[in-house]
Design an enzyme around this catalytic site. Structure first.
Site, mmCIF file in Angstrom:
data_model
loop_
_atom_site.group_PDB
_atom_site.id
_atom_site.type_symbol
_atom_site.label_atom_id
_atom_site.label_comp_id
_atom_site.label_asym_id
_atom_site.label_seq_id
_atom_site.Cartn_x
_atom_site.Cartn_y
_atom_site.Cartn_z
ATOM 1 N N ASN A 76 98.417 83.419 79.015
ATOM 2 C CA ASN A 76 99.708 83.505 79.681
ATOM 3 C C ASN A 76 100.619 82.330 79.356
ATOM 4 O O ASN A 76 101.815 82.381 79.607
ATOM 5 C CB ASN A 76 99.488 83.579 81.207
ATOM 6 C CG ASN A 76 100.723 84.017 81.957
ATOM 7 O OD1 ASN A 76 101.250 85.100 81.733
ATOM 8 N ND2 ASN A 76 101.186 83.179 82.859
ATOM 9 N N HIS B 134 104.505 88.978 92.960
ATOM 10 C CA HIS B 134 104.273 90.206 92.177
ATOM 11 C C HIS B 134 103.785 91.372 93.059
ATOM 12 O O HIS B 134 103.017 92.224 92.593
ATOM 13 C CB HIS B 134 103.234 89.959 91.072
ATOM 14 C CG HIS B 134 103.550 88.788 90.198
ATOM 15 N ND1 HIS B 134 104.741 88.651 89.542
ATOM 16 C CD2 HIS B 134 102.812 87.689 89.879
ATOM 17 C CE1 HIS B 134 104.738 87.536 88.840
ATOM 18 N NE2 HIS B 134 103.583 86.926 89.035
ATOM 19 N N LYS C 67 99.174 77.098 86.977
ATOM 20 C CA LYS C 67 98.288 77.542 85.891
ATOM 21 C C LYS C 67 98.598 76.858 84.568
ATOM 22 O O LYS C 67 97.699 76.394 83.865
ATOM 23 C CB LYS C 67 98.414 79.062 85.694
ATOM 24 C CG LYS C 67 98.008 79.928 86.845
ATOM 25 C CD LYS C 67 98.035 81.398 86.471
ATOM 26 C CE LYS C 67 99.399 81.935 86.100
ATOM 27 N NZ LYS C 67 100.348 81.947 87.220
#
Length: 469
Positions: free
Chosen positions: A183, A229, A160
Site C-alpha cells: 500500500n 472506509h 502504516k
C-alpha cells in the site's frame, strides 16, 4: 520481477491497470500465464499493449481497443476456447471483462480500489466460482519459488506508511537485504527478488487483506483501528474483522504485534493472547520514550509507530545499535511530518498529507509552539479533532476555500492571519516565528482548491521555504 511457477499455463483476468495492476500483468506473463486485462482508463489500457507477450509479439487489443479507433470483434467467450493467437497475441488480451464469461478463469485479480461489496464484476466472479484475489496473494503464491526469506505485514488505520518505512530503514541500517512494497505505493511483484536471508516489508490496507488468502507473515503488525472506509464493509465490525484476518493467515508460532490503544485492537490482542500466548506482543499507548534525538518521529503517534517498528526489528534479530541508529537517521516520508528546513532556529514541517482534522491533530500534539498553516477544501465545517491541542498553536494562518470558515472557528482561541495563499502564509510566518518554534503545514483539508493533490501542495510549501533561504 517476482514470479511463481504455479502460474504457468493458468488463465487470469486482471481488473485495474494502475501501478500494481500493470505490474501484476507483467509478472503473470513472465510466469507463463495467459492474461485478459481491463481498465476503464484508455491510457492505462494502452500502456500495457507494447509489453511483449511471452513467446510472441505485442498483444493485440479486442472489443473497441483497435489502435486506429475502429471497432474490433466482440470479446471471446472462454467456453468457446481461447482467442485466436495470431489475431490477439499469445498471452495478453485487452477486453472489457464485464462482457466476458469468467467461468474459465483461474482467478480474477483486482485492484484494491475495486469495491468488492458493490462492483458488478465481483458479483459475477462469485457466481462463477472464480476466486477474487490481489497482487499480495500472488506474492504469497510466489514465495515458494523465492530464496529463503521473511515477510513483515503492517496494517492499521493510521501510521502504516511511517511504520513500514521505518522498519525498512532499520533493516537497511543493519545491512539486511530488504524490499518495501504494498500500500505504500511500490508494487511488490515489480521488484527484484531478495537474496537468501532477505526481508520483505509490506504495508497492507484492509482492501489488500480482503484480497489475500495465504500470506503467512513471519511478523504481522496491527497499529490501530478507527472508523474508516465503512462504505466498503458491513459496519465498523466488518472493517475490524478485515484487519484481524492478517493474523488468521499466520502460523501460530509467528509473531503478532498489536497496538492496544483502541478497544477493537485490544480485543484482537486478547483473542490472540488466549490462543497463541507468548508470540503476541502488545503495544500500550502512552509509553514514555525519549524522542528528542528522532527529528522525524515527533509526537505521540510517532512514539507508537517507533515502538511498533522497534518490536518488529527485535523479532527479526536486528541488533540494538542498528535500531538506535535508524531511529536517529530516519528522514520520514514525503509530506508526512517531513522536516524540509531549519532556518534561524525555526523548523519548517510539511504535513500536507493531513487532509482532515483527525490527521492534523497528532501533528499539533507533537510540538509545543506552532505557527499553523491550515486550510484548503474542507471535508467538514469544524476542527473539533484539533482543539485538544490548540494550546500549542502560537498563531494560525488560513488558506484556500476553507480559509474564512477556519479563521472564524479558530479566532476565539488563537490569533489568526487570513493569508489566502500558501506562499503568503509562508512569508508571514517567516516574519513572526521565533527560534525554537515550528512552522507547520498541516492543512486539515484537501488540496484540490489550489493544487493538483497533496503532493503538489507539499512541493509548493518546500519551494516557498527554500525561497526564504
Amino acid at each position: 520481477m517476482i514470479v511463481a511457477r504455479a502460474w504457468a499455463g493458468r488463465h487470469y483476468a486482471v481488473l485495474g491497470l494502475a501501478r500494481s495492476g500493470a505490474a501484476t500483468v507483467r509478472a503473470l506473463l513472465a510466469g507463463g500465464a495467459r492474461v485478459m486485462a481491463w481498465d476503464t482508463d484508455e491510457a492505462k489500457r494502452a500502456a500495457i499493449l507494447p509489453e511483449p507477450a511471452r513467446g510472441g509479439g505485442p498483444a493485440k487489443p479486442v472489443e473497441g481497443q483497435m489502435r486506429d479507433g475502429s471497432a474490433s470483434a466482440p470479446p471471446p467467450s472462454l467456453r468457446d476456447g481461447p482467442p485466436p493467437q495470431a489475431e490477439l497475441g499469445e498471452d495478453l488480451v485487452v477486453a472489457d471483462l464485464e462482457t466476458v464469461d469468467l467461468a474459465g478463469f483461474d482467478a480474477l485479480v483486482v485492484s484494491p480500489g475495486v469495491p468488492l461489496n458493490r462492483h458488478p464484476l465481483a458479483a459475477k466472479a462469485r457466481a462463477a466460482g472464480v476466486p477474487i484475489i490481489g497482487d499480495i496473494e500472488l506474492f504469497a503464491q510466489a514465495r515458494a519459488d523465492l530464496p529463503p526469506h521473511r515477510v513483515v505485514g503492517i496494517t492499521g488505520t493510521n501510521g502504516k506508511s511511517t511504520t513500514t518505512a521505518l522498519v525498512h530503514h532499520m533493516l537497511e541500517a543493519a545491512g539486511i537485504p530488504t524490499r518495501m512494497g504494498g500500500n505504500i505505493g511500490l508494487p511488490i511483484l515489480a521488484q527484484e527478488p531478495l537474496p537468501d536471508g532477505g526481508v520483505y516489508v509490506l504495508e497492507l490496507s484492509s482492501y489488500q487483506i480482503d484480497l489475500t488468502r495465504s500470506l503467512d507473515c513471519d511478523v504481522a503488525v496491527l497499529l490501530n483501528i478507527t472508523p474508516d472506509h465503512l462504505d466498503r464493509y458491513d459496519g465498523f465490525a466488518g472493517y475490524a474483522a478485515s484487519k484481524a484476518r492478517l493474523f488468521a493467515m499466520q502460523a501460530p508460532d509467528h509473531c503478532a504485534i498489536v497496538g492496544i490503544g483502541d478497544a477493537p485492537s485490544a480485543e484482537i490482542a486478547r483473542d490472540l493472547s488466549r490462543t497463541r500466548g507468548a508470540t503476541v506482543v502488545r503495544i500500550a499507548p502512552g509509553v514514555c520514550m525519549d524522542q528528542s534525538r528522532w527529528p522525524s518521529l515527533q509526537g505521540p503517534h510517532n512514539a507508537q509507530n517507533a515502538l511498533a517498528a522497534l518490536n518488529v526489528a527485535e523479532a527479526l534479530g536486528v541488533p540494538g545499535e542498528a535500531i538506535d541508529r535508524a531511529l536517529e537517521t530516519f528522514s520520514g516520508l514525503p509530506h508526512r511530518m517531513e522536516r524540509v528546513a531549519t532556518l534561524g532556529g525555526v523548523a519548517w514541517i510539511d504535513d500536507s498529507k493531513a487532509t482532515n482534522p483527525e490527521s492534523t491533530a497528532p501533528a499539533l500534539a507533537a510540538f509545543p509552539r506552532i505557527h499553523w498553516i491550515v486550510g484548503g477544501r474542507a471535508k467538514g465545517d469544524d476542527l473539533d479533532a484539533c482543539m485538544p491541542h490548540i494550546g500549542h498553536v502560537v498563531r494560525a494562518y488560513t488558506i484556500g476555500e476553507a480559509g474564512a470558515r477556519f479563521a472564524e472557528v479558530l479566532r476565539p482561541h488563537v490569533p489568526v492571519a487570513e493569508a489566502e495563499t500558501l506562499e503568503r502564509a509562508v512569508k508571514i510566518a517567516a516574519q513572526e516565528a521565533q527560534r525554537g518554534e515550528v512552522v507547520l503545514l498541516s492543512p486539515a483539508a484537501a488540496s484540490f482548491d489550489q493544487f493538483r493533490d497533496y503532493e503538489h501542495r507539499g512541493a509548493a510549501f518546500r519551494a516557498a521555504v527554500e525561497a526564504l533561504a
